[in-house]
Design a protein around this motif. Sequence first.
Motif, PDB file in Angstrom:
ATOM      1  N   LEU A 191      81.725 -26.091  13.399  1.00 17.72           N
ATOM      2  CA  LEU A 191      80.797 -25.380  14.276  1.00 17.72           C
ATOM      3  C   LEU A 191      81.583 -24.564  15.289  1.00 17.72           C
ATOM      4  O   LEU A 191      82.547 -25.048  15.879  1.00 17.72           O
ATOM      5  N   SER A 192      81.157 -23.329  15.520  1.00 16.50           N
ATOM      6  CA  SER A 192      81.815 -22.498  16.524  1.00 16.50           C
ATOM      7  C   SER A 192      81.477 -23.023  17.914  1.00 16.50           C
ATOM      8  O   SER A 192      80.496 -23.755  18.118  1.00 16.50           O
ATOM      9  N   LEU A 193      82.287 -22.625  18.913  1.00 17.15           N
ATOM     10  CA  LEU A 193      82.012 -23.028  20.281  1.00 17.15           C
ATOM     11  C   LEU A 193      80.656 -22.493  20.720  1.00 17.15           C
ATOM     12  O   LEU A 193      79.905 -23.181  21.423  1.00 17.15           O
ATOM     13  N   ALA A 194      80.296 -21.294  20.311  1.00 16.72           N
ATOM     14  CA  ALA A 194      79.000 -20.727  20.679  1.00 16.72           C
ATOM     15  C   ALA A 194      77.853 -21.601  20.189  1.00 16.72           C
ATOM     16  O   ALA A 194      76.902 -21.879  20.931  1.00 16.72           O
ATOM     17  N   ILE A 195      77.933 -22.060  18.943  1.00 18.22           N
ATOM     18  CA  ILE A 195      76.883 -22.913  18.384  1.00 18.22           C
ATOM     19  C   ILE A 195      76.861 -24.260  19.098  1.00 18.22           C
ATOM     20  O   ILE A 195      75.788 -24.794  19.429  1.00 18.22           O
ATOM     21  N   LYS A 196      78.026 -24.825  19.372  1.00 19.69           N
ATOM     22  CA  LYS A 196      78.080 -26.118  20.054  1.00 19.69           C
ATOM     23  C   LYS A 196      77.474 -26.014  21.458  1.00 19.69           C
ATOM     24  O   LYS A 196      76.784 -26.935  21.915  1.00 19.69           O
ATOM     25  N   GLN A 197      77.699 -24.915  22.136  1.00 20.25           N
ATOM     26  CA  GLN A 197      77.111 -24.741  23.466  1.00 20.25           C
ATOM     27  C   GLN A 197      75.589 -24.643  23.389  1.00 20.25           C
ATOM     28  O   GLN A 197      74.881 -25.170  24.257  1.00 20.25           O
ATOM     29  N   GLN A 198      75.079 -23.988  22.353  1.00 21.76           N
ATOM     30  CA  GLN A 198      73.628 -23.905  22.182  1.00 21.76           C
ATOM     31  C   GLN A 198      73.027 -25.281  21.925  1.00 21.76           C
ATOM     32  O   GLN A 198      71.982 -25.639  22.491  1.00 21.76           O
ATOM     33  N   ILE A 199      73.687 -26.090  21.101  1.00 24.14           N
ATOM     34  CA  ILE A 199      73.204 -27.443  20.823  1.00 24.14           C
ATOM     35  C   ILE A 199      73.263 -28.294  22.083  1.00 24.14           C
ATOM     36  O   ILE A 199      72.322 -29.037  22.401  1.00 24.14           O
ATOM     37  N   LEU A 200      74.364 -28.197  22.830  1.00 22.01           N
ATOM     38  CA  LEU A 200      74.513 -28.988  24.051  1.00 22.01           C
ATOM     39  C   LEU A 200      73.455 -28.598  25.080  1.00 22.01           C
ATOM     40  O   LEU A 200      72.917 -29.463  25.798  1.00 22.01           O
ATOM     41  N   THR A 201      73.129 -27.325  25.155  1.00 16.03           N
ATOM     42  CA  THR A 201      72.083 -26.870  26.065  1.00 16.03           C
ATOM     43  C   THR A 201      70.737 -27.456  25.665  1.00 16.03           C
ATOM     44  O   THR A 201      69.952 -27.891  26.525  1.00 16.03           O
ATOM     45  N   TYR A 202      70.454 -27.482  24.376  1.00 17.67           N
ATOM     46  CA  TYR A 202      69.230 -28.109  23.876  1.00 17.67           C
ATOM     47  C   TYR A 202      69.160 -29.574  24.329  1.00 17.67           C
ATOM     48  O   TYR A 202      68.140 -30.037  24.857  1.00 17.67           O
ATOM     49  N   ILE A 203      70.257 -30.302  24.179  1.00 14.12           N
ATOM     50  CA  ILE A 203      70.295 -31.727  24.510  1.00 14.12           C
ATOM     51  C   ILE A 203      70.158 -31.950  26.012  1.00 14.12           C
ATOM     52  O   ILE A 203      69.573 -32.946  26.460  1.00 14.12           O
ATOM     53  N   SER A 204      70.649 -31.012  26.823  1.00 13.40           N
ATOM     54  CA  SER A 204      70.717 -31.220  28.274  1.00 13.40           C
ATOM     55  C   SER A 204      69.359 -31.330  28.939  1.00 13.40           C
ATOM     56  O   SER A 204      69.262 -31.798  30.080  1.00 13.40           O
ATOM     57  N   ASP A 239      86.187 -26.707  25.511  1.00 13.10           N
ATOM     58  CA  ASP A 239      85.736 -26.881  24.126  1.00 13.10           C
ATOM     59  C   ASP A 239      85.632 -28.378  23.821  1.00 13.10           C
ATOM     60  O   ASP A 239      86.227 -29.212  24.509  1.00 13.10           O
ATOM     61  N   PHE A 240      84.898 -28.730  22.802  1.00 17.50           N
ATOM     62  CA  PHE A 240      84.664 -30.134  22.484  1.00 17.50           C
ATOM     63  C   PHE A 240      84.184 -30.247  21.043  1.00 17.50           C
ATOM     64  O   PHE A 240      83.897 -29.234  20.387  1.00 17.50           O
ATOM     65  N   ASP A 241      84.105 -31.479  20.553  1.00 16.62           N
ATOM     66  CA  ASP A 241      83.565 -31.768  19.229  1.00 16.62           C
ATOM     67  C   ASP A 241      82.371 -32.702  19.362  1.00 16.62           C
ATOM     68  O   ASP A 241      82.291 -33.504  20.288  1.00 16.62           O
ATOM     69  N   PHE A 242      81.463 -32.607  18.396  1.00 13.36           N
ATOM     70  CA  PHE A 242      80.313 -33.503  18.349  1.00 13.36           C
ATOM     71  C   PHE A 242      80.557 -34.677  17.403  1.00 13.36           C
ATOM     72  O   PHE A 242      79.616 -35.343  16.994  1.00 13.36           O
ATOM     73  N   ASN A 243      81.817 -34.940  17.041  1.00 11.70           N
ATOM     74  CA  ASN A 243      82.087 -35.964  16.027  1.00 11.70           C
ATOM     75  C   ASN A 243      82.121 -37.378  16.595  1.00 11.70           C
ATOM     76  O   ASN A 243      82.383 -38.330  15.867  1.00 11.70           O
ATOM     77  N   ASP A 244      81.869 -37.538  17.889  1.00  9.39           N
ATOM     78  CA  ASP A 244      81.824 -38.864  18.501  1.00  9.39           C
ATOM     79  C   ASP A 244      80.736 -38.847  19.571  1.00  9.39           C
ATOM     80  O   ASP A 244      80.175 -37.798  19.905  1.00  9.39           O
ATOM     81  N   TRP A 245      80.444 -40.009  20.121  1.00  9.77           N
ATOM     82  CA  TRP A 245      79.464 -40.114  21.185  1.00  9.77           C
ATOM     83  C   TRP A 245      79.940 -39.371  22.433  1.00  9.77           C
ATOM     84  O   TRP A 245      81.131 -39.320  22.721  1.00  9.77           O
ATOM     85  N   MET A 246      78.976 -38.795  23.172  1.00 16.48           N
ATOM     86  CA  MET A 246      79.239 -38.143  24.443  1.00 16.48           C
ATOM     87  C   MET A 246      78.341 -38.766  25.500  1.00 16.48           C
ATOM     88  O   MET A 246      77.279 -39.323  25.181  1.00 16.48           O
ATOM     89  N   LEU A 247      78.759 -38.683  26.770  1.00 14.24           N
ATOM     90  CA  LEU A 247      78.030 -39.313  27.867  1.00 14.24           C
ATOM     91  C   LEU A 247      77.429 -38.267  28.795  1.00 14.24           C
ATOM     92  O   LEU A 247      78.135 -37.379  29.275  1.00 14.24           O
ATOM     93  N   PHE A 248      76.129 -38.390  29.035  1.00 13.77           N
ATOM     94  CA  PHE A 248      75.438 -37.578  30.039  1.00 13.77           C
ATOM     95  C   PHE A 248      75.185 -38.487  31.234  1.00 13.77           C
ATOM     96  O   PHE A 248      74.372 -39.407  31.170  1.00 13.77           O
ATOM     97  N   SER A 249      75.913 -38.257  32.333  1.00 12.44           N
ATOM     98  CA  SER A 249      75.833 -39.089  33.534  1.00 12.44           C
ATOM     99  C   SER A 249      75.076 -38.315  34.610  1.00 12.44           C
ATOM    100  O   SER A 249      75.546 -37.287  35.098  1.00 12.44           O
ATOM    101  N   ILE A 250      73.886 -38.816  34.986  1.00  8.59           N
ATOM    102  CA  ILE A 250      72.930 -38.069  35.798  1.00  8.59           C
ATOM    103  C   ILE A 250      72.637 -38.806  37.099  1.00  8.59           C
ATOM    104  O   ILE A 250      72.557 -40.039  37.124  1.00  8.59           O
ATOM    105  N   GLU A 251      72.446 -38.047  38.189  1.00 10.28           N
ATOM    106  CA  GLU A 251      71.991 -38.620  39.455  1.00 10.28           C
ATOM    107  C   GLU A 251      70.958 -37.691  40.072  1.00 10.28           C
ATOM    108  O   GLU A 251      70.957 -36.484  39.815  1.00 10.28           O
TER     109      GLU A 251
END
Length: 289
Positions: A191-204, A239-251
């Motif tokens: 996945l390109s960085l552009a696509i990964k950013q779009q997916i991450l924005t969706y998740i956010s 840049d990052f990969d989606f091949n492992d778990w990621m943490l969203f830490s919110i306050e």
Amino acid sequence: MKNVQELLQILTLEDIGNNNYNGVSKDIGSPNVFGGQVLAQSLNAAYRTVSESRTLHSLHSYFLEAGDLTLPITYNVQVIRDGGSFSTRRVTAHQNDKTIFILACSFHKKEEGYEHQKDIKKIIKQPEELLSWNDMLTQFGDFLPSKMKAFLAIERPIDFKPVEVPNPLEQKDLPPQVDVWFKVKGNTTDLSLAIKQQILTYISDYNILTACLNPNASVATFGNTQMASLDHSMWFYRDFDFNDWMLFSIESPNTYGARGFARGNIFTRNGTLVASVAQEGLMRPLKKK
């Protein structure tokens, strides 16, 4: 949607000419279009007008009207500026001549500079120790409120594992914070960085307003509170990969006047800070009839 491939089919827009793009919507359990979808589709449109040598570093947006799930959404991109280092775009989303969303975003060419970042929490439960939303449905479905059960039953392209799971049958006030591990389902290689950013924005746009609700959880629930995203901002760092778990830490620093504000950081499992998020949302108590 079962995986990232089906998600990308929703996020990838149809080019209808003159910097206009059409998108369709997917129901995720709410009566209106999911805000994360509109955010990500807007980025998909903006990226179509920017040089491949530049990547998104920030976005700022407002949700103006609830989106209709049954209607297509048309995204218009305005080319505001292409400078020596930065490109700026403005995107408006329309349904039936009604503007439902506006976004401003900025793209930056790659440059070298100084570096530091906030650290990930040193003591936190790992994903293998936690239940996913699907696990909760399987184990506790018979005891969950009907609205929560219906929400958890919807298939999603992301697995979520909250670090702390409050007992829905024991309503009590909680700290104004939420930590959620997430992982994208399906093949995420190449996945390109552009696509990964779009997916991450969706998740956010998932989970973030929960931190605003927590301090009043003894009386406030998703069932008796009208909640909606009002604005949403993000800053992208590495840049990052989606091949492992990621943490969203919110306050959530504040809730007042039927609005709640939350901010969070998104980390890879090894502690690399990928992005930061800020959102204000509607938190309107529903009056009993």
